[in-house]
Design a protein around this motif. Structure first.
Motif, PDB file in Angstrom:
ATOM      1  N   MET A 155      26.278   9.840  37.401  1.00  0.00           N
ATOM      2  CA  MET A 155      26.416   8.444  37.790  1.00  0.00           C
ATOM      3  C   MET A 155      27.359   7.665  36.871  1.00  0.00           C
ATOM      4  N   THR A 156      27.803   8.275  35.775  1.00  0.00           N
ATOM      5  CA  THR A 156      28.625   7.549  34.807  1.00  0.00           C
ATOM      6  C   THR A 156      29.875   6.922  35.420  1.00  0.00           C
ATOM      7  N   PRO A 157      30.688   7.654  36.178  1.00  0.00           N
ATOM      8  CA  PRO A 157      31.888   7.013  36.732  1.00  0.00           C
ATOM      9  C   PRO A 157      31.570   5.823  37.635  1.00  0.00           C
ATOM     10  N   ALA A 158      30.573   5.968  38.490  1.00  0.00           N
ATOM     11  CA  ALA A 158      30.239   4.881  39.408  1.00  0.00           C
ATOM     12  C   ALA A 158      29.680   3.673  38.668  1.00  0.00           C
ATOM     13  N   LEU A 159      28.838   3.904  37.666  1.00  0.00           N
ATOM     14  CA  LEU A 159      28.283   2.786  36.902  1.00  0.00           C
ATOM     15  C   LEU A 159      29.345   2.118  36.043  1.00  0.00           C
ATOM     16  N   THR A 160      30.308   2.894  35.555  1.00  0.00           N
ATOM     17  CA  THR A 160      31.425   2.316  34.822  1.00  0.00           C
ATOM     18  C   THR A 160      32.239   1.400  35.727  1.00  0.00           C
ATOM     19  N   GLN A 161      32.461   1.853  36.948  1.00  0.00           N
ATOM     20  CA  GLN A 161      33.180   1.038  37.926  1.00  0.00           C
ATOM     21  C   GLN A 161      32.384  -0.224  38.268  1.00  0.00           C
ATOM     22  N   LEU A 162      31.059  -0.072  38.392  1.00  0.00           N
ATOM     23  CA  LEU A 162      30.208  -1.227  38.688  1.00  0.00           C
ATOM     24  C   LEU A 162      30.290  -2.256  37.557  1.00  0.00           C
ATOM     25  N   LEU A 163      30.266  -1.787  36.318  1.00  0.00           N
ATOM     26  CA  LEU A 163      30.394  -2.690  35.183  1.00  0.00           C
ATOM     27  C   LEU A 163      31.695  -3.482  35.274  1.00  0.00           C
ATOM     28  N   ALA A 164      32.781  -2.806  35.575  1.00  0.00           N
ATOM     29  CA  ALA A 164      34.075  -3.475  35.656  1.00  0.00           C
ATOM     30  C   ALA A 164      34.127  -4.488  36.794  1.00  0.00           C
ATOM     31  N   SER A 165      33.637  -4.087  37.958  1.00  0.00           N
ATOM     32  CA  SER A 165      33.716  -4.985  39.107  1.00  0.00           C
ATOM     33  C   SER A 165      32.835  -6.214  38.928  1.00  0.00           C
ATOM     34  N   GLU A 166      31.660  -6.032  38.340  1.00  0.00           N
ATOM     35  CA  GLU A 166      30.772  -7.180  38.146  1.00  0.00           C
ATOM     36  C   GLU A 166      31.263  -8.091  37.022  1.00  0.00           C
ATOM     37  N   ARG A 167      31.928  -7.542  36.039  1.00  0.00           N
ATOM     38  CA  ARG A 167      32.545  -8.395  35.021  1.00  0.00           C
ATOM     39  C   ARG A 167      33.601  -9.284  35.667  1.00  0.00           C
ATOM     40  N   ASN A 168      34.364  -8.742  36.586  1.00  0.00           N
ATOM     41  CA  ASN A 168      35.362  -9.551  37.294  1.00  0.00           C
ATOM     42  C   ASN A 168      34.696 -10.604  38.169  1.00  0.00           C
ATOM     43  N   ARG A 169      33.633 -10.224  38.859  1.00  0.00           N
ATOM     44  CA  ARG A 169      32.936 -11.165  39.733  1.00  0.00           C
ATOM     45  C   ARG A 169      32.264 -12.280  38.946  1.00  0.00           C
ATOM     46  N   ALA A 170      31.927 -12.006  37.695  1.00  0.00           N
ATOM     47  CA  ALA A 170      31.189 -12.992  36.904  1.00  0.00           C
ATOM     48  C   ALA A 170      31.976 -14.292  36.706  1.00  0.00           C
ATOM     49  N   TRP A 171      33.277 -14.246  36.874  1.00  0.00           N
ATOM     50  CA  TRP A 171      34.070 -15.464  36.742  1.00  0.00           C
ATOM     51  C   TRP A 171      33.818 -16.429  37.889  1.00  0.00           C
ATOM     52  N   SER A 172      33.381 -15.907  39.023  1.00  0.00           N
ATOM     53  CA  SER A 172      33.153 -16.781  40.179  1.00  0.00           C
ATOM     54  C   SER A 172      31.724 -16.750  40.700  1.00  0.00           C
ATOM     55  N   GLN A 173      30.961 -15.736  40.313  1.00  0.00           N
ATOM     56  CA  GLN A 173      29.589 -15.592  40.783  1.00  0.00           C
ATOM     57  C   GLN A 173      28.661 -15.475  39.565  1.00  0.00           C
ATOM     58  N   SER A 174      27.809 -16.463  39.388  1.00  0.00           N
ATOM     59  CA  SER A 174      27.002 -16.512  38.172  1.00  0.00           C
ATOM     60  C   SER A 174      26.030 -15.343  38.052  1.00  0.00           C
ATOM     61  N   ASP A 175      25.567 -14.792  39.178  1.00  0.00           N
ATOM     62  CA  ASP A 175      24.585 -13.705  39.100  1.00  0.00           C
ATOM     63  C   ASP A 175      25.219 -12.367  38.739  1.00  0.00           C
ATOM     64  N   ALA A 176      26.538 -12.276  38.807  1.00  0.00           N
ATOM     65  CA  ALA A 176      27.203 -11.001  38.539  1.00  0.00           C
ATOM     66  C   ALA A 176      27.031 -10.567  37.089  1.00  0.00           C
ATOM     67  N   ALA A 177      26.908 -11.521  36.174  1.00  0.00           N
ATOM     68  CA  ALA A 177      26.738 -11.154  34.764  1.00  0.00           C
ATOM     69  C   ALA A 177      25.458 -10.361  34.556  1.00  0.00           C
ATOM     70  N   GLN A 178      24.422 -10.707  35.302  1.00  0.00           N
ATOM     71  CA  GLN A 178      23.154  -9.973  35.181  1.00  0.00           C
ATOM     72  C   GLN A 178      23.317  -8.530  35.631  1.00  0.00           C
ATOM     73  N   VAL A 179      24.050  -8.321  36.705  1.00  0.00           N
ATOM     74  CA  VAL A 179      24.266  -6.957  37.216  1.00  0.00           C
ATOM     75  C   VAL A 179      25.162  -6.172  36.261  1.00  0.00           C
ATOM     76  N   ALA A 180      26.194  -6.824  35.757  1.00  0.00           N
ATOM     77  CA  ALA A 180      27.078  -6.144  34.805  1.00  0.00           C
ATOM     78  C   ALA A 180      26.312  -5.728  33.557  1.00  0.00           C
ATOM     79  N   ALA A 181      25.448  -6.606  33.069  1.00  0.00           N
ATOM     80  CA  ALA A 181      24.645  -6.267  31.891  1.00  0.00           C
ATOM     81  C   ALA A 181      23.724  -5.092  32.187  1.00  0.00           C
ATOM     82  N   ALA A 182      23.164  -5.056  33.380  1.00  0.00           N
ATOM     83  CA  ALA A 182      22.293  -3.937  33.757  1.00  0.00           C
ATOM     84  C   ALA A 182      23.082  -2.640  33.857  1.00  0.00           C
ATOM     85  N   ALA A 183      24.303  -2.714  34.373  1.00  0.00           N
ATOM     86  CA  ALA A 183      25.145  -1.522  34.444  1.00  0.00           C
ATOM     87  C   ALA A 183      25.470  -1.014  33.042  1.00  0.00           C
ATOM     88  N   ALA A 184      25.758  -1.934  32.125  1.00  0.00           N
ATOM     89  CA  ALA A 184      26.024  -1.534  30.741  1.00  0.00           C
ATOM     90  C   ALA A 184      24.795  -0.883  30.127  1.00  0.00           C
TER      91      ALA A 184
END
Length: 257
Positions: A155-184
C-alpha cells in the motif's frame, strides 16, 4: 414510569447474566433482547451476542446495526459483527453502515470489522474509501490506516500518492489536512523507506502543522539519514505539536541505533 424503569433494569441484569450461558435457550433469549424497547437492554444483548458468532447471532446483530435508533448500539453491533465474517448478511450490513449511517463513528466501527474479517479485497476497499473525497474525513483517515494494516507495504505507493493529493487539497478543503495526516501516520506504521521523500517533504512544510506533525512522527519510524538535523531544527523552532512530534521522533531514532 418508575415500574417501567425497574422492569427495564431487571431485563438488563438478566441479559448480562445470560451472556456467559452456553445453552441454546440462553442464546435465543439474548437474541430476542436485541428487539427490546429499552436501549440499555439492547446494548447488553449486543455485548452478550458478540460471544456467539453463529448464523442466528449475525442476523440479529445485522438487523440491529441497520435499524437501531441509538448510534451507540449500532456502533457496538458493527464491532461485534467482526466475529461473524463468514455471513453474507454481515458483509452487506457492514458496507451499508459505512456507506449510509449518519454517524461516522458507526461507519468507522464497521470499517474496523471489515478489516478484521480480512477478505482478499479488503485492502483495495479500504484504499478506495480513503480516496473518496465525498466521504467524511474521519472515515477516510480511518480507512487509510486500515489499508496499511490489511495490505502491508504493497500500500506504500498508493498511500504516498494519497498524502500528496490531500496536501494539495488542503489549500482549498479544510478536511483534507486530516486525511493527509492519517495517510502520513499510515506510512509511518509501514515504516517503508520508499515513503521517505514524501514524508520528509511534508515534515518540512510549515503550512499545515497537523500534517507536518504526523509526517515527522512517521519519519521517526524510518529514521532516514539526515533526519536528525530536521528533528533538531523542529524541536527548537517548530509549532508546538510539531516540536513535540520531533522530540519523540528524535528519541525513537536514537533508541533504534
Amino acid at each position: 414510569a418508575r415500574e417501567a424503569a425497574l422492569a427495564a433494569a431487571l431485563r438488563r441484569v438478566a441479559v448480562t447474566a445470560l451472556a456467559g450461558n452456553p445453552a441454546e435457550r440462553a442464546g435465543e433469549l439474548v437474541t430476542r433482547a436485541t428487539m427490546d424497547p429499552d436501549p440499555g437492554v439492547r446494548r447488553r444483548a449486543v455485548s452478550a451476542l458478540s460471544r456467539r458468532p453463529d448464523e442466528d447471532v449475525a442476523e440479529a446483530l445485522a438487523t440491529l446495526l441497520t435499524g437501531d435508533p441509538w448510534p451507540r448500539n449500532r456502533r457496538s453491533a458493527a464491532g461485534a459483527l467482526g466475529g461473524a465474517c463468514e455471513q453474507e448478511r454481515t458483509a452487506r450490513a457492514l458496507r451499508r453502515a459505512v456507506d449510509a449511517d449518519p454517524e461516522t463513528s458507526v461507519g468507522r466501527a464497521a470499517l474496523s470489522s471489515m478489516a478484521r474479517c480480512g477478505s482478499p479485497e479488503t485492502p483495495a476497499e479500504m484504499l478506495a474509501i480513503a480516496k473518496d473525497t465525498s466521504r467524511p474525513a474521519s472515515l477516510r483517515g480511518h480507512a487509510a490506516g486500515l489499508a496499511a494494516q490489511t495490505g502491508g507495504r504493497q500500500m506504500t505507493p498508493a498511500l504516498t500518492q494519497l498524502l500528496a493529493s490531500e496536501r494539495n487539497r488542503a489549500w482549498s478543503q479544510s478536511d483534507a489536512a486530516q486525511v493527509a495526516a492519517a495517510a502520513a501516520a499510515a506510512l509511518g506504521e509501514l515504516a517503508d523507506g520508499r515513503a521517505t521523500d514524501a514524508l520528509a517533504d511534508a515534515a518540512g512544510d510549515t503550512a499545515f502543522p497537523q500534517i507536518q506533525a504526523a509526517a515527522v512522527t512517521a519519519l521517526g519510524s524510518i529514521c532516514p539519514a539526515g533526519a536528525g538535523a530536521l528533528f533538531d531544527e523542529l524541536v527548537r523552532g517548530g509549532e508546538q505539536r510539531v516540536a513535540v512530534a520531533a522530540r519523540g521522533a528524535r528519541a525513537q531514532c536514537r533508541e533504534s541505533r
